[in-house]
Design an enzyme around this catalytic site. Structure first.
Site, PDB file in Angstrom:
ATOM      1  N   LYS A 141      -3.907  -3.335  -8.728  1.00  0.00           N
ATOM      2  CA  LYS A 141      -3.582  -2.014  -8.216  1.00  0.00           C
ATOM      3  C   LYS A 141      -4.733  -1.343  -8.429  1.00  0.00           C
ATOM      4  O   LYS A 141      -5.124  -0.870  -9.183  1.00  0.00           O
ATOM      5  CB  LYS A 141      -2.114  -1.246  -8.788  1.00  0.00           C
ATOM      6  CG  LYS A 141      -1.708   0.043  -8.590  1.00  0.00           C
ATOM      7  CD  LYS A 141      -0.471   0.563  -9.075  1.00  0.00           C
ATOM      8  CE  LYS A 141      -0.001   1.612  -8.224  1.00  0.00           C
ATOM      9  NZ  LYS A 141       1.133   2.281  -8.960  1.00  0.00           N
TER      10      LYS A 141
ATOM     11  N   GLU B 241       0.988  -1.259  -0.160  1.00  0.00           N
ATOM     12  CA  GLU B 241       0.101  -0.031   0.278  1.00  0.00           C
ATOM     13  C   GLU B 241       0.957   1.237  -0.019  1.00  0.00           C
ATOM     14  O   GLU B 241       1.982   1.340   0.849  1.00  0.00           O
ATOM     15  CB  GLU B 241      -1.057  -0.019   1.136  1.00  0.00           C
ATOM     16  CG  GLU B 241      -1.944   1.053   1.064  1.00  0.00           C
ATOM     17  CD  GLU B 241      -3.130   0.792   2.347  1.00  0.00           C
ATOM     18  OE1 GLU B 241      -3.822   1.782   2.273  1.00  0.00           O
ATOM     19  OE2 GLU B 241      -2.993  -0.107   2.923  1.00  0.00           O
TER      20      GLU B 241
ATOM     21  N   VAL C 119      -2.351  -2.531  -3.640  1.00  0.00           N
ATOM     22  CA  VAL C 119      -1.775  -3.604  -4.384  1.00  0.00           C
ATOM     23  C   VAL C 119      -2.327  -4.715  -3.632  1.00  0.00           C
ATOM     24  O   VAL C 119      -1.907  -5.115  -2.703  1.00  0.00           O
ATOM     25  CB  VAL C 119      -0.391  -3.595  -4.679  1.00  0.00           C
ATOM     26  CG1 VAL C 119      -0.130  -4.544  -5.901  1.00  0.00           C
ATOM     27  CG2 VAL C 119       0.006  -2.242  -5.239  1.00  0.00           C
TER      28      VAL C 119
ATOM     29  N   GLY D 135       0.854   5.721  -1.176  1.00  0.00           N
ATOM     30  CA  GLY D 135      -0.179   7.010  -0.728  1.00  0.00           C
ATOM     31  C   GLY D 135      -1.277   7.166  -1.832  1.00  0.00           C
ATOM     32  O   GLY D 135      -2.514   7.620  -1.306  1.00  0.00           O
TER      33      GLY D 135
ATOM     34  N   ASP E  81      10.442   8.058 -10.033  1.00  0.00           N
ATOM     35  CA  ASP E  81      10.590   7.675  -8.940  1.00  0.00           C
ATOM     36  C   ASP E  81      11.290   6.342  -8.635  1.00  0.00           C
ATOM     37  O   ASP E  81      10.556   5.255  -8.209  1.00  0.00           O
ATOM     38  CB  ASP E  81       8.912   7.477  -8.498  1.00  0.00           C
ATOM     39  CG  ASP E  81       8.534   7.205  -6.938  1.00  0.00           C
ATOM     40  OD1 ASP E  81       9.575   7.502  -6.258  1.00  0.00           O
ATOM     41  OD2 ASP E  81       7.386   6.671  -6.665  1.00  0.00           O
TER      42      ASP E  81
END
Length: 722
Positions: free
Chosen positions: A394, A375, A381, A377, A488
């Site tokens: 997801k 999990e 999943v 923000g 990211d």
């Protein structure tokens, strides 16, 4: 003495007015003729424009079909690529490169006769196209017709005696012939063959020099002949112009003489009329009245004719304007239709396999917490079994940020495919859900955070993981028309499959997070330590941002330490010349040269100023690729399970054809078959399962993308090609 005034020539005056009116009518007729000619020219120009637009559209469509065939070929979808090349051949049967590409598809598909036919057609269209000879010789060699292959290679060498690829192919063909006879190729035999070739090459070079000299002489003679012809043409033109001017001058003088004679004759007539005017005054007045009446009628007719011509001209202009307006409207409608078709095509191409909400609820036991394994923000999943496949589901939040991430994920995943990027299997628009392949080994962060798991990551595996991450980032950054930035990248988003092969996830959505949190004090990314400091300050994301994150990941794999302060630790160790004290010893005994290279790469990638960071696709990739190859050789030499790993997994083969599947398709019985085999099964009118022999509920096929990716990865690891 009395004198009388002679009467004025009334008839002559009326005759001049009629002549002048006739001239006006002729001028108006010429104006109408010029107007009609301009209308015809405008219509002809419009038709030429339409024809040119049609030809341009056909050329663009032909190029698009050819490019689509190339794209399918590079993704190893040879059957579809061959169909595209066939469509391109139908549009332009005179392009040898298209026949050569389709021959390559036939070779990979095993259709060697068709491949040979296309290769021969390629040579027929362009006898100087060396790739046509090479393709034809390969087909003949695959058909074990080595003598014909040798003849083809020799023909290619006649076209270009210095072609290394033709010479190498000829040598291999000679080797195959000798091996087929049970013997080996001797050095003397190859020297004799090459001696003949070099003799031909010498003669060919001498002939080429002679032909070049002849060509120079011919060009000089041709230039001299052209100059002579131009001089003669200029002389003839000058003489013709002089003759023409002389002729025009004589004609003009002749016309002047005729006019003078007419004027003299007219003067005589006027004199005679003046002499007879007194006697025939009354008769002249009557004639004047008749002449006025006649000229009035002629003037009326001329006016009516002029009005009629003006009316016709106006109607022609209106008709032309109407046609022009219709033409503009049709062009706009055509452009709008093409734009709509393109939008629909892009929308259909970007939309992955659709899953219903009921399917997702069954797969996750109604989204039970027991199936949730991650999990973040913006999403949760879950692990589930969907259509007989273990998948990762997801579920995004139902807000603006979640919807933006859903649309961005679908758009990016549907147009990029790479062995080291996680595969999107489908989506559910109703629940804003993305369905990915399930990777059982979790993330790289799980391994680096657990001491027992970290030991399984040997230094060879870690170098391979670094190379796979670098390859995936290069692929994303070189995407066209615009590069894709991961944004990211950190160990939690680097997933590992059952064979510890890297799969990057959550790429291309970082800018959405920044936009949705532009007024927030907390940074939206889960691991800000891995984020480029310039990106945090400017909120502008570039490929250099991924380079910084890549350097941080390399530092973690090298040292096994937490990310906070890791860069300073490595910098101090490098200054002290004691890098061995900071490397992760649980990975085994690192080679010193690899420690130095990885530390240098990581520190250069994590420079504070992005201008000093390297480009991943440059020398950095060369160094990483070399380290990976050395590490893999070391790993293979120390492993005793190499032969066992080369055994084909049973679930990679089709139960119908008993061969490795190229296009795995899932049927209603939950079993995956080769696409062509199951379609032929249904084409024979069978409605039962080939495996269970039970009736199937339907004959719909679902592409098993996860299995296809696994097969491709396995083939790449074992250096095999379907």
């Amino acid at each position: 003495m009395f004198s009388v005034q002679s009467p004025r020539p009334l008839r002559a005056r009326g005759g001049d007015a009629a002549v002048e009116r006739g001239r006006e009518l002729r001028r108006e007729s010429k104006v109408g003729a010029r107007t009609r000619a301009k209308l015809r020219e405008a219509e002809s120009s419009r038709k030429e424009i339409e024809e040119r637009e049609r030809l341009e559209a056909e050329e663009a469509d032909y190029r698009r079909v050819w490019a689509k065939g190339n794209e399918l070929f590079y993704t190893r979808r040879y059957q579809e690529a061959a169909a595209r090349y066939t469509e391109a051949v139908n549009k332009n049967p005179n392009e040898p490169a298209v026949f050569r590409n389709r021959a390559q598809c036939h070779i990979f598909l095993g259709a060697l006769p068709q491949g040979l036919e296309d290769a021969e057609k390629c040579i027929e269209l362009d006898p100087t196209y060396l790739m046509g000879y090479l393709c034809k010789a390969k087909v003949q060699a695959l058909m074990q017709n080595y003598q014909s292959a040798m003849a083809t290679y020799i023909e290619g060498l006649k076209r270009d005696p210095n072609s290394t690829i033709i010479i190498d192919g000829f040598k291999r063909c000679v080797t195959c012939i000798e091996k087929s006879k049970g013997g080996d190729v001797g050095i003397v035999d190859l020297e004799d063959i090459l001696r003949d070739w070099h003799s031909d090459i010498y003669l060919s070079n001498e002939l080429q020099k002679y032909m070049e000299e002849v060509a120079v002489l011919k060009k000089e003679a041709s230039d001299e002949r052209l100059r002579r012809m131009e001089s003669e043409q200029t002389a003839r033109t000058s003489e013709a112009n002089h003759v023409q001017r002389q002729k025009e001058t004589e004609e003009h003088l002749s016309k002047i003489q005729q006019e003078l004679q007419q004027v003299k004759a007219r003067q005589d007539e006027v004199a005679n009329e003046l002499q007879k005017a007194n006697k025939h005054n009354e008769h002249a007045q009557n004639q004047l009245l008749e002449s006025k009446k006649f000229h009035s009628e002629e003037l009326q007719k001329a006016s009516e004719h002029s009005l009629n011509l003006q009316h016709q001209l106006t109607e022609s202009k209106e008709r032309y304007n109407q046609l022009q307006s219709k033409h503009d409207v049709l062009l706009k409608e055509r452009d709008a239709a093409l734009e709509e078709v393109e939008k629909l095509r892009r929308r259909s191409a970007a939309m992955p396999c659709q899953f219903s909400l009921a399917e997702l609820e069954r797969a996750t036991e109604n989204f039970s917490t027991s199936t949730k394994f991650r999990e973040c923000g913006v999403a949760s999943v879950y692990r589930g079994v969907l259509r007989n496949m273990t998948v990762a589901i997801k579920v995004l939040r139902h807000d603006g940020q979640g919807r933006s991430q859903f649309e961005q994920g679908v758009a990016i995943h549907s147009r990029v495919r790479h062995p080291n990027l996680v595969t999107l299997l489908g989506a559910c628009t109703e629940l804003l859900t993305l369905v990915y392949e399930f990777l059982p080994n979790g993330s790289l962060e799980d391994f680096l955070s657990c001491e027992d798991k970290r030991r399984t990551l040997t230094w060879q595996i870690r170098i391979r993981i670094i190379a796979e991450i670098c390859s995936a980032l290069i692929f994303l950054h070189e995407n066209r028309p615009e590069p894709i930035v991961h944004g990211d990248l950190h160990p939690a988003n680097i997933l590992l499959d059952a064979n510890l092969v890297t799969k990057l996830s959550d790429f291309g959505i970082f800018h959405l997070l920044i936009q949705s949190n532009s007024n927030s004090t907390n940074h939206p990314v889960e691991a800000p330590i891995y984020v480029d400091p310039e990106c945090l300050a400017t909120r502008k994301m570039t490929p250099h941002s991924d380079v910084y994150s890549f350097g941080m990941v390399v530092l973690r794999l090298l040292t096994g330490k937490p990310p906070l302060g890791i860069k300073k630790i490595v910098e101090d160790a490098m200054e002290q010349g004691d890098l061995n004290s900071v490397v992760d010893t649980s990975a085994g005994e690192w080679p010193d040269v690899h420690i130095q290279q990885l530390a240098h790469i990581a520190l250069s990638c994590t420079e504070q100023n992005s201008r000093y960071r390297p480009v991943l696709s440059g020398q950095l990739w060369t160094a990483v690729e070399t380290m990976r190859d050395v590490a893999m050789l070391s790993s293979q030499s120390s492993s005793s399970l190499v032969q066992e790993e080369s055994i084909i997994p049973s679930h990679f083969t089709c139960s119908i054809s008993h061969e490795i599947m190229k296009d795995p398709q899932l049927t209603a019985d939950g079993i995956t078959y080769e696409g062509n085999s199951i379609r032929e099964w249904f084409g024979r009118g069978k409605i039962t399962s080939p495996f269970t022999n039970l009736p199937l509920q339907h004959q719909e096929l679902i592409p098993n993308i996860a299995l296809r990716s696994a097969i491709q990865e396995w083939l790449q690891q074992h250096s095999m090609v379907l």
